[in-house]
Design a protein around this motif. Structure first.
Motif, mmCIF file in Angstrom:
data_model
loop_
_atom_site.group_PDB
_atom_site.id
_atom_site.type_symbol
_atom_site.label_atom_id
_atom_site.label_comp_id
_atom_site.label_asym_id
_atom_site.label_seq_id
_atom_site.Cartn_x
_atom_site.Cartn_y
_atom_site.Cartn_z
ATOM 1 N N UNK B 96 0.823 -1.209 0.000
ATOM 2 C CA UNK B 96 0.000 0.000 0.000
ATOM 3 C C UNK B 96 0.861 1.264 0.000
ATOM 4 N N UNK B 97 1.892 1.263 0.836
ATOM 5 C CA UNK B 97 2.765 2.440 0.928
ATOM 6 C C UNK B 97 3.476 2.690 -0.403
ATOM 7 N N UNK B 98 3.902 1.610 -1.042
ATOM 8 C CA UNK B 98 4.569 1.770 -2.327
ATOM 9 C C UNK B 98 3.621 2.428 -3.309
ATOM 10 N N UNK B 99 2.372 1.955 -3.311
ATOM 11 C CA UNK B 99 1.398 2.488 -4.258
ATOM 12 C C UNK B 99 1.065 3.949 -3.947
ATOM 13 N N UNK B 100 0.913 4.234 -2.657
ATOM 14 C CA UNK B 100 0.452 5.566 -2.286
ATOM 15 C C UNK B 100 1.575 6.601 -2.318
ATOM 16 N N UNK B 101 2.810 6.186 -2.044
ATOM 17 C CA UNK B 101 3.849 7.184 -1.804
ATOM 18 C C UNK B 101 5.119 6.935 -2.613
ATOM 19 N N UNK B 102 5.722 5.773 -2.396
ATOM 20 C CA UNK B 102 7.081 5.545 -2.885
ATOM 21 C C UNK B 102 7.177 5.655 -4.402
ATOM 22 N N UNK B 103 6.189 5.148 -5.115
ATOM 23 C CA UNK B 103 6.334 5.103 -6.573
ATOM 24 C C UNK B 103 6.417 6.501 -7.176
ATOM 25 N N UNK B 104 5.960 7.499 -6.433
ATOM 26 C CA UNK B 104 6.063 8.867 -6.953
ATOM 27 C C UNK B 104 7.455 9.443 -6.758
ATOM 28 N N UNK B 105 8.290 8.748 -6.002
ATOM 29 C CA UNK B 105 9.560 9.346 -5.579
ATOM 30 C C UNK B 105 10.800 8.628 -6.104
ATOM 31 N N UNK B 106 10.614 7.674 -7.016
ATOM 32 C CA UNK B 106 11.801 6.994 -7.530
ATOM 33 C C UNK B 106 12.746 8.010 -8.148
ATOM 34 N N UNK B 107 14.008 7.745 -8.058
ATOM 35 C CA UNK B 107 15.071 8.613 -8.569
ATOM 36 C C UNK B 107 15.281 9.855 -7.714
ATOM 37 N N UNK B 108 14.591 9.956 -6.590
ATOM 38 C CA UNK B 108 14.870 11.072 -5.666
ATOM 39 C C UNK B 108 15.172 10.462 -4.310
ATOM 40 N N UNK B 109 16.331 9.835 -4.175
ATOM 41 C CA UNK B 109 16.616 9.060 -2.961
ATOM 42 C C UNK B 109 16.533 9.883 -1.683
ATOM 43 N N UNK B 110 17.017 11.127 -1.710
ATOM 44 C CA UNK B 110 16.997 11.920 -0.484
ATOM 45 C C UNK B 110 15.566 12.242 -0.079
ATOM 46 N N UNK B 111 14.734 12.527 -1.081
ATOM 47 C CA UNK B 111 13.336 12.834 -0.780
ATOM 48 C C UNK B 111 12.605 11.604 -0.247
ATOM 49 N N UNK B 112 12.928 10.446 -0.809
ATOM 50 C CA UNK B 112 12.304 9.218 -0.317
ATOM 51 C C UNK B 112 12.649 9.009 1.146
#
Lengths: 247, 308, 393
Positions: B96-112
């Protein structure tokens, strides 16, 4: 032959990644004012050779002598200070800054931390930037942000950023990739113009372009020199024909 | 610090502390395994990883309560049920977290990193609101409590062995999933060349979600193991997160053997040092040692490849 | 000279922003809130130094430090050590078994001052230490890390480990540091009682003055070529190396500079709040300081000040009213600033207030001047805002 006749002498250069020799006992020499083109099939080690010369990759064995200095023992910025400039395969410019600022950061002054803090845009800087911009056809775009330039213009910008450093050896990795025919022609003229007082190493795939500019051509294959000489010479070399057309 | 101990006593101390470190080692391996899968394969730093572990711990706690209340006869096997449930709970939350949040942040490691930290705060407060601030302890079934005497000075705790075996099984299955199964091949394909993997028909976003869920699920199992060495509170996970990161970077991310070796080194160093000095100084020494090693070998201790 | 090479220290919009902030902090707030609240605001403002440092280091340089509390704390401790020694005069501590040393040392059976406390008998040395000790520490960390090309998330995690280590050390060596309670019961600065309401008001103005000094210092750094180099390093580090810069040195510099700013904040915090403790050093407070910067806008110096004020105000208000909600709110903020508004409050301001006002202004100018030739159009109100072009990626 003594090393003094050459701007760059690469001798016995070897680098291996996990046992794979990307460059294998490679030797070649570049003369003052020469345009040397390196060609070769994919994976021949062309870009790795440039990486080794400019200090991006450290060699396993061998020496890279540039005007008597051994580049293989120097860091990237020291190599730049010694007079070697490198253009990357994909144009690498500061996309968030304007064309003017791109040139400004490349201008060889104020390169230390406190030098950069105290750096002033004086008449000398402005003159150098305007001259360079004109040479690489970007005088109209100085105020523009670099990521808005076309692909070809970015290539020119990167070449210009090198020119403003006044290097005595310029290394260009595929300078006309992604350029239109008209842009290629302009670039060839540009290269001929800027090599008057320096040596250039070019990696290129476009054979017409190579024929236009090259003094000598080095053909790499599997990290080794396959053939070297004039364009005519290498084109007739059976080993080269074998590698390019064989299999 | 070794004054006053004879040689055989020292050996016994090292052995005992070593076995005492087994559960810590198992928890660290499982935590690090999950984190390394996520970080190594996807470049995402999951700061909420400790909270996924704690979710597993709370699930274990609830399961033990359930068995005590409704199935007292079966309470000796509750732990194995709890492990499965902990995995499912943590993996579902992870997906759920991946779907809701993480997938929007790939390639921005510090932001993740920052976003998952935010997530960890929210999860902590959720646990506090649901389970209360007091720590919950789980009582182990009797047969897991004892220990096997090896010599007259050295004893091995049974629960340590169980957790150890469990960790070994999970590690092996992760290895097989990643290296031998078709799904693992897809994961590795996505890591190496995302556009190409997509072009040959791999649904990269599903692969991402499953990978993240798997990593979180393993953290959930770590939580089950954790209930044996500590009681579960809302912020217990935070105590482990830095250690786990150290294990991952120390071992060289995306290197399974490296992760295990480094978890072993760190947990053993810590427990053995703890015997001779205060726990906090042992921790400082361990952390300090890792920082120094990372300085000397930024790519981690067990990475061989030159990566560009 | 042509337009592209012109460079002002402050653009008109930035100048406006500075003036508004100055009026707010120097005039409006002191006149409108009571002394207690003003002291609270002063405390919030001491965090803005950390946030300013992060704007330079993280927003522009791309180096995320999760250990800024370390430097804030060291700065604060240096100040606290001086104040504590002054409070521990022989007369004040006559009832101790060893008079003349801080009370917590006496409780821990220490009979003389540890050597590293000695310099803090002098205010001058203490003030130097406030800047130099954290600066040197940051310099060494930076030297070790950046020369080894440790960066990105690895660097972030290592700074976090440093914060953990320092906290454990401080808590562990109770006799020398005051342990978990920190250094408390600070009274006077060279005989001047810092606990009175009057002193707190004065210290507030000192703090605000330092805020502006540091804002100008940061602005100077950002306006220099070094500022543009930071952006370049963040986006294309390799190109910068091959333009002949020793990138590692620039990273070390900006990390050290940010650490020194944090330390100034820490010292001002101690002065205004009257104590310093490890609870401002560890992992959790350190990462909270990142949110001050992120909420304000990681590319805006003024945003750093507003961010520190807004988040801390929210924290105080919420944790007084509904304590459970605060962690949810804080967690939500972390998620929001990375996924919804990466440029924080200042980004929102630029998008929804500044830009429309500008457009309206230009439209109005065009309308008024529509009969005149194009050349006489006035200069734009502001230069294109850097926030929009330097946006974090």
């Amino acid at each position: 032959m003594s090393n003094k006749d050459f701007v760059l002498s690469v001798e016995g250069l070897t680098v291996s990644f996990d046992g794979f020799k990307a460059v294998d006992d490679l030797s070649f020499y570049v003369e003052e004012g020469e345009i040397r083109v390196i060609i070769g099939p994919n994976g021949a080690g062309k870009t790795t050779v440039l990486d080794l010369i400019c200090g991006r990759t450290k060699s396993t064995e061998g020496s890279i002598k540039f005007r008597g200095k051994d580049l293989s023992k120097m860091t990237e910025h020291e190599i730049v200070h010694a007079g070697v400039g490198r253009k990357f395969q994909n144009p690498s410019v500061y996309e968030d800054l304007t064309v003017f600022e791109n040139f400004e950061l490349s201008f060889p002054r104020g390169r230390s931390v406190f030098g950069a803090l105290g750096f002033q845009r004086d008449a000398e800087v402005l003159k150098a930037i305007e001259e360079t911009a004109e040479m690489v056809f970007l005088q109209e775009h100085l105020g523009m942000q670099a990521d808005l330039l076309s692909h070809g213009q970015k290539q020119w910008l990167e070449i210009g950023m090198l020119l403003i450093q006044q290097p005595s050896l310029l290394m260009l990795d595929e300078p006309v990739a992604g350029m239109s025919v008209a842009e290629r022609k302009k670039t060839a003229e540009l290269l001929l113009k800027i090599t008057k007082d320096r040596s250039v190493i070019v990696i290129e795939h476009d054979m017409n372009f190579v024929a236009d500019i090259a003094d000598r051509v080095t053909v790499l294959h599997q990290g080794k020199v396959l053939s070297e000489g004039s364009m005519d010479h290498v084109q007739k070399d059976p080993k080269v024909i074998e590698v390019y057309l064989g299999h | 610090m070794f004054d006053g101990y004879t040689g055989s006593e020292l050996m016994a101390i090292f052995a005992m502390q070593g076995f005492a470190g087994l559960i810590l080692f198992s928890v660290l391996v499982l935590m690090a395994l999950g984190l390394a899968i996520i970080f190594g394969q996807m470049g995402v730093i999951n700061m909420a990883h400790g909270e996924f572990m704690i979710l597993g711990a709370y699930v274990t706690y609830l399961t033990s309560l359930f068995f005590e209340t409704y199935l007292p006869g079966l309470s000796s096997i509750y732990f194995f049920v709890a492990i499965v449930l902990a995995f499912i709970a943590a993996a579902s939350l992870g997906a759920f977290v991946e779907w809701a949040l993480i997938r929007r942040l790939y390639k921005r490691p510090l932001d993740t990193l920052l976003a998952t930290w935010g997530l960890s705060l929210i999860l902590q407060q959720t646990y506090r609101s649901v389970f209360g601030a007091r720590e919950k302890g789980v009582s182990l079934p009797d047969w897991m409590m004892g220990s096997i005497p090896v010599t007259d000075m050295v004893e091995i705790p049974i629960n340590g062995i169980i957790v150890m075996v469990l960790t070994l099984l999970i590690t092996l299955s992760v290895y097989f999933i990643m290296q031998r199964s078709q799904w693992g091949a897809k994961v590795r394909a996505v890591v190496q060349n995302r556009p190409m993997a997509a072009a040959v028909g791999i649904n990269t976003s599903i692969v991402d979600r499953m990978t993240f869920a798997l990593g979180c699920g393993i953290a959930g199992i770590a939580g089950s193991a954790f209930t044996m060495i500590g009681s579960t509170g809302p912020t217990s996970g935070q105590l482990y997160i830095v250690d786990t990161f150290m294990v991952v970077v120390f071992g060289g991310a995306a290197n399974l053997m490296g992760t295990i070796a480094s978890a072993f080194t760190i947990s053993q160093a810590q427990t053995i040092l703890e015997f001779f000095m205060s726990g906090s100084i042992a921790k400082v020494l361990t952390l300090g040692m890792i920082v120094v090693i990372l300085m000397l070998r930024p790519q981690g201790l067990f990475t061989l490849k030159i990566r560009r | 000279m042509s337009n592209y090479s012109k460079q002002k220290f402050l653009s008109p919009a930035e100048l406006g922003g500075f003036i508004v902030l100055a009026i707010l902090l120097f005039v409006v707030l002191p006149l409108s809130v009571d002394d207690f609240r003003l002291n609270l605001i002063g405390k919030y403002l001491s965090y803005s130094f950390v946030a300013m440092g992060l704007v330079l280091c993280w927003g522009y340089g791309g180096i995320l430090s999760l250990g800024q509390g370390v430097f804030f704390g060291i700065g604060g401790y240096c100040m606290a050590m001086f104040l504590k020694l002054e409070a521990s005069s022989v007369e004040n501590t006559a009832i101790q078994s060893t008079p003349g040393i801080p009370d917590f040392m006496d409780w821990n059976q220490l009979t003389e001052l540890p050597w590293f406390w000695e310099p803090f008998n002098s205010l001058g040395l203490s003030l130097i230490a406030v800047i130099l000790v954290p600066g040197l520490f940051a310099f060494l960390i930076g030297l070790a890390m950046f020369k080894r090309r440790v960066g990105g998330v690895y660097f972030a995690i290592i700074t976090q480990a440093v914060a953990a280590i320092l906290t454990i050390l401080i808590v562990g060596s109770q006799g020398m540091t005051g342990g978990i309670n920190g250094i408390t019961d600070l009274r006077t600065l060279l005989g001047w009682d810092i606990r009175t309401d009057e002193a707190k008001v004065i210290l507030y103005f000192v703090c605000v003055t330092f805020v502006f000094i540091c804002l100008f210092l940061c602005q100077f750094v950002l306006r220099s070529k070094l500022g543009r180099l930071l952006v370049a390093v963040r986006d294309t580090e390799e190109r910068v190396r091959f333009s002949g810069y020793n990138v590692d040195n620039f990273k070390i510099f900006i990390f050290t500079f940010a650490a020194m700013l944090s330390a100034i904040g820490g010292a001002l915090f101690t002065l205004q709040v009257g104590f310093m403790s490890p609870s401002f050093v560890g992992i959790v407070p350190s990462i909270e300081m990142v949110i001050f910067c992120a909420v304000g806008g990681r590319l805006s110096l003024l945003g750093a000040v507003y961010g520190a004020l807004a988040v801390n105000f929210a924290k105080t208000t919420l944790s007084e009213a509904i304590p459970e909600l605060w962690l949810f709110a804080l967690g939500g903020m972390f998620i929001a600033v990375v996924s919804i508004f990466p440029n924080g409050l200042m980004g929102l301001y630029n998008t929804y207030i500044s830009a429309p006002v500008n457009r309206f202004y230009h439209a109005a100018v065009r309308f008024i001047n529509k009969d005149k030739p194009v050349e006489t159009l006035s200069e734009p109100l502001s230069e294109p805002e850097s926030e929009s072009t330097l946006g974090a990626k």
